[in-house]
Design a protein around this motif. Structure first.
Motif: not given
Length: 108
Positions: A20-23, A31-38, A105-108
């Motif tokens: 979340v700090e990196r968004i 919320y689901g995106d975060v869970a999927e990424y983690v 993060p890979e999007e950056q």
């Protein structure tokens, strides 16, 4: 729940909060995106982490899948969205997920 032996966030909570700090400003994840990424948990678990530990991170950048902010925090979230230039759905208090969703993060 999501607390380690010393009363701080456990490993899962730390992973969620670190992501979340990196968004970036003006972008969001559901919320689901975060869970999927983690790679574990689900939207409810992410919501629990954010409810318990999210005050120190840009919590407004985690939204429901429909683009709406966390319940009870809509006014504060909307002020953050305006300040950051987050794309919003016309005539709505919802984030435009098609334009604002961050893939990680890979999007950056």
């Amino acid at each position: 729940m999501f607390t380690d032996e010393e009363g701080g966030p456990d490993d899962y909570a730390e992973e969620v909060l670190a992501l979340v700090e990196r968004i970036p400003p003006g972008r969001v994840m559901a919320y689901g995106d975060v869970a999927e990424y983690v790679g574990r948990g689900g939207p409810r678990q992410v919501g629990s982490v954010m409810s318990t530990w999210g005050g120190g991170v840009p919590w407004w950048r985690v939204v429901r899948a429909n683009g709406s902010p966390a319940s009870g925090h809509e006014v504060r979230a909307l002020s953050h969205y305006a300040a950051e230039g987050t794309p919003m759905r016309p005539g709505s208090d919802r984030v435009d997920m098609g334009r604002a969703r961050w893939e990680g993060p890979e999007e950056q």
